[in-house]
Motif scaffolding. Sequence first.
Motif, PDB file in Angstrom:
ATOM      1  N   ASN A  39       5.235 -19.734  10.573  1.00 51.00           N
ATOM      2  CA  ASN A  39       6.231 -20.036  11.586  1.00 51.00           C
ATOM      3  C   ASN A  39       6.095 -21.501  11.996  1.00 51.00           C
ATOM      4  O   ASN A  39       5.274 -21.849  12.848  1.00 51.00           O
ATOM      5  N   ASP A  40       6.869 -22.379  11.347  1.00 53.26           N
ATOM      6  CA  ASP A  40       6.810 -23.816  11.611  1.00 53.26           C
ATOM      7  C   ASP A  40       5.397 -24.355  11.378  1.00 53.26           C
ATOM      8  O   ASP A  40       4.936 -25.255  12.072  1.00 53.26           O
ATOM      9  N   PHE A  41       4.719 -23.798  10.380  1.00 47.32           N
ATOM     10  CA  PHE A  41       3.328 -24.154  10.088  1.00 47.32           C
ATOM     11  C   PHE A  41       3.292 -25.013   8.832  1.00 47.32           C
ATOM     12  O   PHE A  41       3.741 -24.583   7.766  1.00 47.32           O
ATOM     13  N   ALA A  42       2.758 -26.233   8.945  1.00 48.52           N
ATOM     14  CA  ALA A  42       2.803 -27.166   7.826  1.00 48.52           C
ATOM     15  C   ALA A  42       1.428 -27.579   7.316  1.00 48.52           C
ATOM     16  O   ALA A  42       1.329 -28.326   6.341  1.00 48.52           O
ATOM     17  N   SER A  43       0.352 -27.107   7.928  1.00 48.13           N
ATOM     18  CA  SER A  43      -0.992 -27.506   7.515  1.00 48.13           C
ATOM     19  C   SER A  43      -1.335 -26.939   6.141  1.00 48.13           C
ATOM     20  O   SER A  43      -0.840 -25.875   5.746  1.00 48.13           O
ATOM     21  N   SER A  44      -2.200 -27.637   5.419  1.00 53.78           N
ATOM     22  CA  SER A  44      -2.595 -27.197   4.084  1.00 53.78           C
ATOM     23  C   SER A  44      -3.474 -25.954   4.158  1.00 53.78           C
ATOM     24  O   SER A  44      -4.377 -25.840   5.000  1.00 53.78           O
ATOM     25  N   LEU A  45      -3.239 -25.033   3.223  1.00 49.08           N
ATOM     26  CA  LEU A  45      -4.043 -23.816   3.100  1.00 49.08           C
ATOM     27  C   LEU A  45      -4.806 -23.776   1.787  1.00 49.08           C
ATOM     28  O   LEU A  45      -5.397 -22.752   1.442  1.00 49.08           O
ATOM     29  N   ASN A  46      -4.802 -24.876   1.053  1.00 46.23           N
ATOM     30  CA  ASN A  46      -5.355 -24.875  -0.309  1.00 46.23           C
ATOM     31  C   ASN A  46      -6.806 -24.404  -0.359  1.00 46.23           C
ATOM     32  O   ASN A  46      -7.193 -23.619  -1.230  1.00 46.23           O
ATOM     33  N   GLU A  47      -7.624 -24.890   0.567  1.00 40.56           N
ATOM     34  CA  GLU A  47      -9.044 -24.506   0.574  1.00 40.56           C
ATOM     35  C   GLU A  47      -9.187 -22.998   0.759  1.00 40.56           C
ATOM     36  O   GLU A  47      -9.962 -22.344   0.058  1.00 40.56           O
ATOM     37  N   TYR A  48      -8.427 -22.450   1.681  1.00 36.43           N
ATOM     38  CA  TYR A  48      -8.524 -21.015   1.955  1.00 36.43           C
ATOM     39  C   TYR A  48      -7.960 -20.196   0.800  1.00 36.43           C
ATOM     40  O   TYR A  48      -8.520 -19.159   0.436  1.00 36.43           O
ATOM     41  N   LEU A  49      -6.856 -20.656   0.219  1.00 41.65           N
ATOM     42  CA  LEU A  49      -6.244 -19.917  -0.883  1.00 41.65           C
ATOM     43  C   LEU A  49      -7.197 -19.849  -2.075  1.00 41.65           C
ATOM     44  O   LEU A  49      -7.249 -18.831  -2.784  1.00 41.65           O
ATOM     45  N   GLU A  50      -7.964 -20.909  -2.291  1.00 42.89           N
ATOM     46  CA  GLU A  50      -8.946 -20.896  -3.375  1.00 42.89           C
ATOM     47  C   GLU A  50     -10.026 -19.850  -3.107  1.00 42.89           C
ATOM     48  O   GLU A  50     -10.456 -19.137  -4.020  1.00 42.89           O
ATOM     49  N   ARG A  51     -10.459 -19.751  -1.865  1.00 42.33           N
ATOM     50  CA  ARG A  51     -11.477 -18.760  -1.522  1.00 42.33           C
ATOM     51  C   ARG A  51     -10.957 -17.344  -1.708  1.00 42.33           C
ATOM     52  O   ARG A  51     -11.680 -16.457  -2.189  1.00 42.33           O
ATOM     53  N   PHE A  52      -9.710 -17.110  -1.356  1.00 38.26           N
ATOM     54  CA  PHE A  52      -9.130 -15.783  -1.565  1.00 38.26           C
ATOM     55  C   PHE A  52      -9.027 -15.462  -3.048  1.00 38.26           C
ATOM     56  O   PHE A  52      -9.290 -14.333  -3.476  1.00 38.26           O
ATOM     57  N   SER A  53      -8.641 -16.456  -3.838  1.00 39.54           N
ATOM     58  CA  SER A  53      -8.539 -16.246  -5.276  1.00 39.54           C
ATOM     59  C   SER A  53      -9.889 -15.872  -5.872  1.00 39.54           C
ATOM     60  O   SER A  53      -9.995 -14.938  -6.679  1.00 39.54           O
ATOM     61  N   LEU A  54     -10.932 -16.569  -5.457  1.00 36.31           N
ATOM     62  CA  LEU A  54     -12.273 -16.277  -5.963  1.00 36.31           C
ATOM     63  C   LEU A  54     -12.745 -14.894  -5.533  1.00 36.31           C
ATOM     64  O   LEU A  54     -13.513 -14.236  -6.244  1.00 36.31           O
ATOM     65  N   ALA A  55     -12.273 -14.423  -4.371  1.00 35.50           N
ATOM     66  CA  ALA A  55     -12.660 -13.106  -3.874  1.00 35.50           C
ATOM     67  C   ALA A  55     -11.800 -11.989  -4.453  1.00 35.50           C
ATOM     68  O   ALA A  55     -12.055 -10.816  -4.183  1.00 35.50           O
ATOM     69  N   GLY A  56     -10.779 -12.350  -5.225  1.00 38.18           N
ATOM     70  CA  GLY A  56      -9.904 -11.338  -5.817  1.00 38.18           C
ATOM     71  C   GLY A  56      -8.873 -10.774  -4.861  1.00 38.18           C
ATOM     72  O   GLY A  56      -8.385  -9.660  -5.047  1.00 38.18           O
ATOM     73  N   ILE A  57      -8.517 -11.545  -3.827  1.00 39.85           N
ATOM     74  CA  ILE A  57      -7.529 -11.110  -2.841  1.00 39.85           C
ATOM     75  C   ILE A  57      -6.220 -11.853  -3.070  1.00 39.85           C
ATOM     76  O   ILE A  57      -6.184 -13.085  -3.078  1.00 39.85           O
ATOM     77  N   LYS A  58      -5.146 -11.113  -3.265  1.00 40.44           N
ATOM     78  CA  LYS A  58      -3.836 -11.723  -3.421  1.00 40.44           C
ATOM     79  C   LYS A  58      -3.294 -12.146  -2.060  1.00 40.44           C
ATOM     80  O   LYS A  58      -3.498 -11.467  -1.048  1.00 40.44           O
ATOM     81  N   VAL A  59      -2.582 -13.284  -2.052  1.00 43.53           N
ATOM     82  CA  VAL A  59      -1.988 -13.804  -0.826  1.00 43.53           C
ATOM     83  C   VAL A  59      -0.506 -14.048  -1.073  1.00 43.53           C
ATOM     84  O   VAL A  59      -0.123 -14.635  -2.092  1.00 43.53           O
TER      85      VAL A  59
END
Length: 219
Positions: A39-59
């Motif tokens: 919701n009007d959120f523009a900050s980067s999530l790349n670091e977190y998305l990488e952690r989810f990928s490594l944990a096997g969690i789809k986002v």
Amino acid sequence: MKNVVVGILYPGVEPFLEDYFGSIVNQSTKNFELYLFKNDFASSLNEYLERFSLAGIKVKLLDVPFPIKSLLSVRQFILNTLRAEFVRGEIENIIFTDTDDYYHEKRVELSLQALVSSDIVFNDLTPFISETRTFLPSLFSQRPFTKLAFKDMLNKNIVGYSHVAMKAKHLQKLPIIIPESLGGVTDWWFFSLLLAQGLEAVFIDGTTTYYRQYSLNTA
């Protein structure tokens, strides 16, 4: 059909995302997909998305359409999006979260176990002072009930998105439009309406929501 954990990203929540995302990554089961509504959120999530990928969690990232601003309108958009996904046969269970809180590692696992035989479940809330990390007594564990019915909601706003999970099929029981007069009590309205139709909310022990208290917290 899949299980989904649902959260909202908004400007100002960034300082709390390490706690939030860390607790989601560390859930004891990974049998879910994380839906993040921006919701009007523009900050980067790349670091977190990488952690989810490594944990096997789809986002799944979903943008709340501009110019939706009010909490009520955002809630309405999210509920209608989830309702549409249920109708398409995509989701079965929903675990709601608030991204300024964080969660015990068993929250998703125990919620899904309880939803096998229950329609709505809720867990304990453990408030803590954000600035000092001071934890306060949990709100529900000492209460003398195991279920909530509609009568329990008449004079109390005691369940909300941060500690509730439900079967997605019951979104069909809700109107598409949330009344504008509700203002900031959409959580209460949402769950009261479901309980008024004969559903019960069952308390699950063994897990909690760490419920952040800080100056901008509106709940």
